[in-house]
Write a protein that holds these residues in place. Structure first.
Motif: not given
Length: 142
Positions: A7-14, A137-138
């Protein structure tokens, strides 16, 4: 070839949680009012800081850094949020008057402006808050 379900799904940003800047600034204002009150009676206002000596924590009384100073018989005040100056209308300092009572009155007036949700003070505080944020970094991944 390896057979898997890719899959190309990325871990969501915290999102990094930060304290409300108005509450932080109000606490610093109250601390500065304590500094002035102690100086009026001839004492030095201190806070407890944790220090480490040979790996063991100890507490040390440290004087609070003043936001005000005297120059030419008048007191001036620089408002601060963290390490940043809070510049209202682009000015770095506020001329308070000739006595510490004037400094105290000026700090109280800033606190009242926070209570009244004064746009100028809130805009200056937001500007100082934005300058304390990381530019690179945001958000942080964990």
């Amino acid at each position: 070839m390896i057979e898997m379900n890719f899959s190309n799904k990325k871990k969501p940003l915290v999102e990094v949680r930060r304290n409300d800047p108005i509450k932080v600034f109000r606490a610093a204002l109250e601390q500065q009012l304590e500094v002035v009150a102690h100086e009026l009676i001839g004492e030095t206002f201190t806070i407890q800081r944790r220090r480490y000596s040979h790996g063991k924590p100890t507490t040390v009384a440290v004087p609070v850094r003043k936001w005000y100073w005297s120059d030419g018989g008048e007191y001036y005040l620089v408002l601060r949020y963290s390490s940043q100056k809070v510049q209202i209308h682009g000015y770095e300092s506020i001329r308070c008057g000739e006595t510490l009572d004037h400094v105290q009155a000026t700090l109280n007036r800033i606190a009242e402006a926070l209570d009244e949700q004064d746009e100028d003070v809130l805009a200056a505080l937001d500007d100082a808050y934005q300058r304390t944020r990381w530019k690179k970094f945001t958000s942080v991944q964990s």
